[in-house]
Scaffold this motif. Sequence first.
Motif, PDB file in Angstrom:
ATOM      1  N   THR A  53      23.680 109.072  31.715  1.00 13.72           N
ATOM      2  CA  THR A  53      22.919 110.104  31.020  1.00 13.72           C
ATOM      3  C   THR A  53      22.102 109.532  29.865  1.00 13.72           C
ATOM      4  OG1 THR A  53      24.947 110.593  29.808  1.00 13.72           O
ATOM      5  CG2 THR A  53      24.369 112.084  31.616  1.00 13.72           C
ATOM      6  N   LYS A  54      22.620 108.511  29.206  1.00  4.52           N
ATOM      7  CA  LYS A  54      21.858 107.877  28.133  1.00  4.52           C
ATOM      8  C   LYS A  54      20.626 107.187  28.707  1.00  4.52           C
ATOM      9  CE  LYS A  54      22.019 104.256  24.596  1.00  4.52           C
ATOM     10  NZ  LYS A  54      22.848 103.213  23.933  1.00  4.52           N
ATOM     11  N   ALA A  55      20.826 106.443  29.808  1.00  7.21           N
ATOM     12  CA  ALA A  55      19.699 105.750  30.428  1.00  7.21           C
ATOM     13  C   ALA A  55      18.617 106.748  30.844  1.00  7.21           C
ATOM     14  CB  ALA A  55      20.185 104.944  31.634  1.00  7.21           C
ATOM     15  N   TYR A  56      19.038 107.861  31.434  1.00  3.39           N
ATOM     16  CA  TYR A  56      18.068 108.884  31.849  1.00  3.39           C
ATOM     17  C   TYR A  56      17.347 109.456  30.632  1.00  3.39           C
ATOM     18  CZ  TYR A  56      16.144 113.216  33.760  1.00  3.39           C
ATOM     19  OH  TYR A  56      15.290 114.226  34.112  1.00  3.39           O
ATOM     20  N   ALA A  57      18.095 109.785  29.595  1.00  7.35           N
ATOM     21  CA  ALA A  57      17.507 110.400  28.403  1.00  7.35           C
ATOM     22  C   ALA A  57      16.469 109.485  27.759  1.00  7.35           C
ATOM     23  CB  ALA A  57      18.604 110.764  27.411  1.00  7.35           C
ATOM     24  N   PRO A  80      28.570 110.670  33.372  1.00  5.43           N
ATOM     25  CA  PRO A  80      28.344 109.869  34.583  1.00  5.43           C
ATOM     26  C   PRO A  80      27.184 110.394  35.425  1.00  5.43           C
ATOM     27  CG  PRO A  80      30.114 111.410  34.980  1.00  5.43           C
ATOM     28  CD  PRO A  80      29.656 111.641  33.566  1.00  5.43           C
ATOM     29  N   GLU A  81      27.002 109.762  36.590  1.00  8.70           N
ATOM     30  CA  GLU A  81      25.940 110.141  37.521  1.00  8.70           C
ATOM     31  C   GLU A  81      26.022 111.610  37.920  1.00  8.70           C
ATOM     32  OE1 GLU A  81      23.338 108.622  38.650  1.00  8.70           O
ATOM     33  OE2 GLU A  81      23.675 106.615  37.834  1.00  8.70           O
ATOM     34  N   PHE A  82      27.234 112.156  37.977  1.00  6.60           N
ATOM     35  CA  PHE A  82      27.404 113.561  38.346  1.00  6.60           C
ATOM     36  C   PHE A  82      26.554 114.482  37.473  1.00  6.60           C
ATOM     37  CE2 PHE A  82      29.559 117.660  37.816  1.00  6.60           C
ATOM     38  CZ  PHE A  82      29.738 118.054  39.137  1.00  6.60           C
ATOM     39  N   VAL A 108      20.711 114.923  24.125  1.00  5.55           N
ATOM     40  CA  VAL A 108      21.837 114.480  24.943  1.00  5.55           C
ATOM     41  C   VAL A 108      22.931 113.888  24.069  1.00  5.55           C
ATOM     42  CG1 VAL A 108      22.583 112.764  26.656  1.00  5.55           C
ATOM     43  CG2 VAL A 108      20.522 114.134  27.057  1.00  5.55           C
ATOM     44  N   PHE A 109      24.149 114.343  24.307  1.00  2.00           N
ATOM     45  CA  PHE A 109      25.340 113.778  23.665  1.00  2.00           C
ATOM     46  C   PHE A 109      26.197 113.174  24.772  1.00  2.00           C
ATOM     47  CE2 PHE A 109      23.692 116.911  20.841  1.00  2.00           C
ATOM     48  CZ  PHE A 109      24.008 116.497  19.553  1.00  2.00           C
ATOM     49  N   THR A 110      26.614 111.928  24.580  1.00  2.00           N
ATOM     50  CA  THR A 110      27.359 111.255  25.634  1.00  2.00           C
ATOM     51  C   THR A 110      28.361 110.271  25.038  1.00  2.00           C
ATOM     52  OG1 THR A 110      27.107 110.038  27.726  1.00  2.00           O
ATOM     53  CG2 THR A 110      25.652 109.394  25.917  1.00  2.00           C
TER      54      THR A 110
END
Length: 308
Positions: free
Chosen positions: A47-51, A9-11, A28-30
């Motif tokens: 986290t996927k969007a950021y990665a 999440p955003e955290f 990244v693994f999510t």
Amino acid sequence: MKIAFLGTPEFAIPSLDMLVNSGHTLCVFTQPDRPVGRHATLTPPPTKAYALEHNIPVYQFEKIRLPEGVAALKAFAPDLMVTAAFGQILSAENLSIPKYGCINVHGSLLPKYRGAAPIQWALINGERETGITTMMTDVGMDTGDILLTDRISISDDVTAGELFETLAVLGAETLRRTILALEAGTLTRTPQNESQATKCPMLKKEHGKLDFTELARNVHNRVRGTNPWPGAYALLDGEPLKIHRTRLSDSSFENGQPGLLRGNAKTGLFVCCADGWLEILELQATGGKRMLAKSFLAGCPLEGKVLS
């Protein structure tokens, strides 16, 4: 270092951003994409969007401890794993892959509030202090050795959503110092004191139901601890009424039955609790918009009604 970052999440974003800006090689693994909203739109984890925006490889597994997850971790061959609100339990095989083990960024002062919702339960339980703990992940639920701890005080009116944002930023800084100490060979490990350990359950929708036979401060703490999710609510004429924000009050109204409502568009809205009155600042009727209580009362008087 090569770091496998496990977060959802955003955290987790400030910690991931810190690692990117520190020059580490990342993967990244999510969690898998999930349906979100009224139309169940399939949506990637933050986290996927950021990665993807930063050209970082991404892997998504429903259960990373299964063979395909283990294989992906081994193929990346990380020096270190970092987890931040990943949402899955890691296996001994997962944890054996990185040279330096796995560091977890946890939103409580361990060993208090082990589990999935430490920030919310700290507020619901009226804690005056919380913080971030980095720990070495083991196969237990937040039971690993403590590395570093940073503390902050909790104000009377902060919500879980607001505290999430504060602790996410603090978590990135605590993680930065933890990794620097690891690289310098100065990182120490302190076993958790099991006699002081507490566990917090995963939040469910029913945890937002308010009980006005409790003390006003307890009701207030539940409102802010469940904001934004699952949200606090009570029943008005048999229909759910969402209560988004409250404020402790020294109102001079005579005490009445628990749940009794007093007030108007000029004075504001107050509900009777076991030891006095709590002011309701924002609310939302079924099918309606979130509104300030004074604005709500201008079109819907509630004086004398009872919440249950």
